[in-house]
Enzyme design. Structure first.
Site, mmCIF file in Angstrom:
data_model
loop_
_atom_site.group_PDB
_atom_site.id
_atom_site.type_symbol
_atom_site.label_atom_id
_atom_site.label_comp_id
_atom_site.label_asym_id
_atom_site.label_seq_id
_atom_site.Cartn_x
_atom_site.Cartn_y
_atom_site.Cartn_z
ATOM 1 C CG ASP A 279 -7.533 23.908 -4.733
ATOM 2 O OD1 ASP A 279 -8.011 24.955 -4.258
ATOM 3 O OD2 ASP A 279 -7.448 22.856 -4.089
ATOM 4 C CG HIS A 280 -9.608 29.207 -5.925
ATOM 5 N ND1 HIS A 280 -10.831 29.085 -5.306
ATOM 6 C CD2 HIS A 280 -9.889 29.425 -7.236
ATOM 7 C CE1 HIS A 280 -11.801 29.231 -6.196
ATOM 8 N NE2 HIS A 280 -11.251 29.439 -7.370
ATOM 9 C CG LEU A 407 -7.916 22.704 1.723
ATOM 10 C CD1 LEU A 407 -8.247 22.671 3.209
ATOM 11 C CD2 LEU A 407 -7.227 21.409 1.307
ATOM 12 C CG HIS A 408 -11.575 26.661 -2.612
ATOM 13 N ND1 HIS A 408 -11.403 28.036 -2.683
ATOM 14 C CD2 HIS A 408 -11.988 26.414 -1.336
ATOM 15 C CE1 HIS A 408 -11.702 28.585 -1.515
ATOM 16 N NE2 HIS A 408 -12.062 27.619 -0.674
ATOM 17 C CB THR A 409 -9.784 20.005 -5.069
ATOM 18 O OG1 THR A 409 -8.948 20.373 -3.967
ATOM 19 C CG2 THR A 409 -8.937 19.352 -6.134
#
Ligand code: FAD
Length: 482
Positions: A279-280, A407-409
């Site tokens: 994720d970021h 929320l970039h999983t």
């Protein structure tokens, strides 16, 4: 029995269902959330507040100690129906870590071109004019304009096209999947045109994929009428990075020890399921505005790409972007974009409907990048170009770094070569060891992209579907010859 069952009607699932339907297959799409995106198109807001009916709240354990809620979309269109509408392509260099037989830079560049209609820059090389997804840019939020001026005055390149093949670092207007002020999700762009020929079942949650002798035979789950089972010899998983990994594990496909711990019989021992998740990591630098923001078009109109970090200039405070969030100062988000994928999806019980937890350790290198990014954000907020908008920075200079996840999983069922022990799918997105099963969502990313993932999810699902359709046509021809 449908030719194809697609599990999950999110960003990737809508693309896959539409691709198979256009190729003439009968398609059933099973979506855990509501089967319609009505009410979700206001691109100015994120419909993910505490009383939202369109989200799947997932506990995310940051650094092994701090539990936060990581929301995912749970509605037709998925996370792409409730997200920030930032639609920035990952740089082509990111794909050097994808299998080159099917995901070379040329193939990916063409893939990005084919999914879009760029409403501003369609006449430029590398942009599309007839793809399903509209892309546009506009900078109307006062803070976004000021941030762009501050960054260029500080020496960062001003970029007029963040989606250009050679964009590189710099500051610019965010390409958004927005048309006429409306957020356009994959449900509208891809699925709606074939609505009559895909059977969409909303509120239908799949519990497991049924596998017999190494072949998919269908899926089972629960909907408003009770338990259901659907026979199919081709199943496409697109339940998102968190739920796709959980679904695989509850179907007996995953690391032997993890499956044993939750009492699931092992069908295929695949150690890579649920591990190496990325994720970021993101932190916020808050400021007191001179005026409450009234004018904006999307939550993120301008970003600065600066080496390992992306500075995300939110157009307004989160309470103005998300209903039900307590009032607070607006922020500049600082996200580590070259993040190490140390995370995992952890199933917590034998119940296939229960949410798993996401563990999100933050690597030391990412933490160092965030420290530098916070210093850069403070510097830009203090520049004269921002003085009309920013009164003062409210995050204390010595505030502890407390990252969350953007929320970039991605990457819970990653793509790789047959001899990669952690690969879950091959370069055509077929699950290794189970025939008839594929994964086309963000789970299959072999590396964390250095931009927000949405444009890459849509491109990759489109490309994967083309390959899977071609393979289905080939195997049907072989069957006919027999
Ligand atoms: C609030 C938010 C904001 C974001 N903002 C941005 C942004 O601005 N730009 C960007 O690039 N990225 C953004 N992202 C990330 C981006 O939206 C996602 O990476 C992308 O949409 C993921 O697509 P997907 O198809 O993998 O999963 P999803 O779109 O999440 O789709 C999964 C779907 O599967 C369904 N499902 C799950 N389990 C089951 C089951 N067992 N049975 C049936 N259906 C099931 C879910 O309900 C969901 O609809 C954001 C994400 C969130 C959550």
């Amino acid at each position: 029995m449908p030719d194809v069952v697609v599990v999950g009607g999110g960003s990737a699932g809508c693309v896959a269902a539409a691709g198979f339907a256009r190729a003439g297959a009968s398609v059933m799409l099973l979506e855990a959330g509501p089967g319609s995106t009505a009410m979700l198109s206001d691109a100015r807001r994120l419909p993910i507040g505490p009383s939202s009916l369109y989200v799947d709240p997932i506990t995310t354990r940051v650094d092994g100690v701090r539990d936060v809620v990581g929301t995912r979309g749970r509605v037709l269109g998925g996370s792409g129906a409730v997200n920030g509408a930032y639609f920035v392509r990952a740089p082509l260099a990111d794909f050097a870590r994808w299998p080159q037989d099917r995901w070379s830079a040329d193939v990916v560049a063409e893939g990005f071109r084919r999914i879009e209609t760029d409403l501003d820059l369609g006449d430029r090389p590398g942009h599309g004019t007839d793809g399903p997804m509209p892309v546009s840019r506009a900078v109307v939020a006062p803070v976004a304009e000021a941030f762009r001026r501050a960054a260029t005055a500080a020496g960062h390149r001003d970029l007029d096209d963040l989606n250009a093949t050679d964009a590189g670092d710099g500051v610019g207007a965010v390409p958004s999947n927005v048309a006429g002020g409306r957020r356009v999700s994959a449900a509208e762009a891809f699925l709606a045109p074939v609505a009559g020929i895909v059977e969409v079942r909303g509120e239908a949650m799949v519990a497991r994929v049924d596998v017999v002798a190494g072949r998919v035979v269908g899926v089972s789950g629960r909907d408003a009428h009770g338990e259901f089972a659907v026979g199919a010899d081709r199943v496409i998983l697109a339940a998102g990075t968190v739920r796709t990994a959980a679904l695989l594990m509850h179907s007996g496909i995953g690391p032997r020890e993890t499956l044993r711990a939750i009492g699931v019989d092992v069908v295929v021992d695949r150690p890579g399921v649920g591990v190496g998740v990325g994720d970021h990591p993101e932190v916020a630098v808050a400021y007191r505005p001179r005026r409450v923001a009234e004018t904006w078009r999307t939550p993120l109109e301008v970003v600065l790409e600066a080496g390992l970090v992306e500075l995300r200039c939110y157009s307004a405070s989160f309470d103005r972007l998300i209903e039900g969030v307590p009032p607070g100062d607006p922020v500049i988000g600082v996200a580590a974009m070259v993040a190490e994928p140390l995370g995992s999806v952890v199933p917590l019980s034998a119940d296939p409907f229960a949410a798993p937890r996401v563990d999100h350790p933050v690597a030391d290198a990412d933490r160092r990048a965030l420290v530098d990014g916070v210093a850069l954000a403070r510097d830009l907020l203090g520049r004269p170009e921002m003085a009309e908008v920013v009164d003062h920075v409210t995050t204390a200079p010595d505030a502890p770094l407390s990252p969350g996840a953007a929320l970039h999983t991605v990457g819970s069922a990653r793509m790789g070569a047959d001899d990669d022990p952690l690969a879950v799918v091959d370069s055509s997105c077929r699950v290794l060891g189970v025939s008839g099963l594929a994964v086309v969502d963000a789970s299959m990313f072999p590396a964390v992209p250095t931009r927000g993932p949405h444009a890459t999810v849509i491109m990759a699902a489109h490309r994967a579907t083309e390959m899977l359709v071609a393979e289905a046509v080939r195997s049907a021809a072989v069957r006919r010859e027999r």
